[in-house]
Design an enzyme around this catalytic site. Structure first.
Site, mmCIF file in Angstrom:
data_model
loop_
_atom_site.group_PDB
_atom_site.id
_atom_site.type_symbol
_atom_site.label_atom_id
_atom_site.label_comp_id
_atom_site.label_asym_id
_atom_site.label_seq_id
_atom_site.Cartn_x
_atom_site.Cartn_y
_atom_site.Cartn_z
ATOM 1 N N GLU A 78 16.661 135.600 -69.707
ATOM 2 C CA GLU A 78 16.578 134.067 -69.583
ATOM 3 C C GLU A 78 15.225 133.467 -70.356
ATOM 4 O OE1 GLU A 78 18.303 130.348 -69.420
ATOM 5 O OE2 GLU A 78 19.020 132.392 -68.886
ATOM 6 N N HIS A 123 19.302 134.730 -76.318
ATOM 7 C CA HIS A 123 20.112 135.922 -75.678
ATOM 8 C C HIS A 123 20.526 136.858 -76.500
ATOM 9 C CE1 HIS A 123 20.008 134.352 -71.505
ATOM 10 N NE2 HIS A 123 20.567 133.155 -71.911
ATOM 11 N N GLU A 135 21.212 130.246 -76.843
ATOM 12 C CA GLU A 135 22.172 131.538 -76.799
ATOM 13 C C GLU A 135 21.733 132.704 -77.985
ATOM 14 O OE1 GLU A 135 23.782 131.817 -74.444
ATOM 15 O OE2 GLU A 135 24.114 129.766 -73.754
#
Length: 497
Positions: free
Chosen positions: A292, A266, A263
């Protein structure tokens, strides 16, 4: 209106739309982290009201007038006009009623999915899934009628997550990847050496303290972010506020640590976008596949590499008072074990894309109508047994493990595998550009990699289309070969193939 005024008016109008979109995203973050469970119905109405307002702005009849009059002078302005026009055409394809109802139903369905998952009752979710599918098919048909997707329902939805990519492109990619992935999996599982798993009890608070250190090592700026617990880890936000979530299993600290690194990838992308693009249509990740690629290269090529796991072994030994892995080499094997398993987000690098291939086939059949909601649990279980040799023992290990269908994200799954392919290309280019990278990673310092990714990819936001962005960053055309070569080399070395 002259061209200069038209362009500035369009950009100012988009500024407010982007700000409101960010507020709507924060409502979704709150729903999945700290919102009281009893507020689900109220939140669904709030989300629907926000979507109604956003849809009205995205389809405002003045937008095409401003677009016609605008005369962009720079590449950034040209790209802004192109993307605003595309968003206008997609939004205009949907009746306001449909856009609002989709937002309301998918907000409400999140709680229904979570309850069904907790109760291990797939049947409790199927009526809601059927309702979502009806709305998504109607949405896809509206996009097709407006010229998106080349007449194909699924492609019309896929285009929202990975522009200019079709299901035929994805199928060709998967057909090229599957034989080598299956062959590698079979060789690894048949190898004489099998790494021992990490075992023990790892307290939640200790995991979270270590996780914060790791996020910092990967460049996460806590002045612009925060970390919370969620059932299904995700990141949310952009510009100056990009938040991450993780989950904790006290018998499996790697779940928390690597979900967090994922995460952070991201979030790092969103925080790394050029600040000049804030509140513009360029100030977001260009596609979910590119997004991604950042989470996967952070998590896998960097975070699961031998250099970084050596540093992590020492940190974990200090944090938890020793580990069942006797040394850094054994720990490296534990981090990268290839084992049969039901859960996509916990899958090793060798098998992860096989999970995506299965979901891609199933959700495409759901959207085309070949597969009905009432039959998806049986279809999932049969396909999983065929592909992985495992029987699905409960819905949370099967069709209820992922949140995506519950919130209407059909067309999203293939971008995970595409992101892995992009990450393979980026890793090859990064290693050429920063030959001493492993020395930094062995000291717990990922900054050289983060800086390279920020300079070559993240800062551009949506300035370039996905494939063009990847080719600019790597200097090569996109191919699955770098990923597959990396996997063969890495796991061949671990397992002595």
């Amino acid at each position: 209106m002259n061209a200069g005024n038209a362009l500035s008016t369009l950009v100012e109008f988009q500024h407010t739309t982007e700000a409101l979109s960010s507020v709507a995203e924060r409502l979704a973050w709150d729903r999945e982290t700290v919102m009281p469970r009893g507020a689900a119905e109220q939140r669904s109405e709030e989300v629907a009201a926000m979507e109604e307002m956003l849809h009205a702005r995205r389809t405002d009849p003045r937008v095409p007038e401003w677009l016609d009059a605008a005369r962009p002078e720079t590449p950034a302005e040209t790209r802004m006009v192109e993307l605003i026009d595309r968003d206008f055409r997609r939004a205009s394809a949907l009746p306001s009623r449909l856009a609002t109802e989709l937002a309301r139903v998918t907000s409400l369905s999140h709680g229904i999915w979570a309850d069904a998952r907790a109760a291990e009752e797939a049947e409790d979710f199927l009526p809601t899934l059927d309702e979502i599918l009806a709305l998504k098919r109607e949405e896809a048909d509206a996009y097709v009628a407006a010229g998106f997707g080349g007449g194909d329902r699924y492609d019309a939805l896929l285009d929202d997550y990975e522009p200019d990519t079709t299901s035929a492109d994805i199928s060709r990619l998967f057909d090229a990847m599957r034989p080598r992935l299956v062959a590698l999996r079979d060789a690894v599982m048949g190898a004489d050496y099998q790494p021992a798993p990490l075992s023990g009890h790892f307290a939640q608070e200790a995991q979270l303290r270590l996780t914060r250190k790791i996020a910092t090592a990967f460049g996460y700026d806590w002045n612009f972010g925060r970390m919370d617990i969620a059932v299904h880890p995700f990141s949310s936000g952009r510009w100056q506020d990009s938040r991450i979530t993780t989950r904790v299993v006290e018998s499996d600290p790697l779940n928390c640590l690597y979900s967090t690194i994922h995460e952070v990838g991201h979030s790092g992308y969103e925080l790394g976008i050029d600040s000049d693009y804030a509140f513009t249509i360029l100030g977001r990740g260009v596609s979910m596949g590119v997004h991604e690629s950042q989470s996967r290269i952070y998590e896998n090529q960097l975070g699961r590499g031998r250099a970084f796991t050596g540093w992590l072994f020492d940190r974990m030994s200090d944090t938890f008072g020793g580990l069942s892995s006797p040394d850094a080499d054994a720990f490296y094997g534990a981090v990268n074990r290839v084992v049969p398993g039901h859960i996509r987000t916990e899958a090793d690098e060798v098998q992860y894309n096989l999970h995506i291939m299965m979901r891609f086939d199933l959700e495409r059949d759901l959207i085309t109508g070949k597969l009905a909601a009432e039959d998806v649990n049986e279809a999932w279980n049969a396909r999983f047994l065929r592909d992985f040799g495992l029987a699905v023992d409960r819905p949370s290990n099967g069709m209820l493990q992922d949140i995506h269908w519950a919130v209407g994200l059909f067309g999203y799954f293939p971008t995970y595998a595409l992101g892995n392919v992009y990450a393979g290309c980026l890793n090859a280019a990064l290693r050429d550009a920063v030959p001493d990278l492993d020395e930094s990673l062995a000291g717990g310092e990922a900054e050289p990699a983060v800086e390279w990714l920020r300079e070559n990819l993240q800062r551009h936001g949506s300035l370039h289309p996905p494939r063009e962005l990847m080719e600019r960053a790597t200097g090569s055309s996109v191919s699955e070969a770098p990923l597959l070569d990396y996997l063969d080399a890495k796991f061949g070395e671990i397992y002595g193939l």
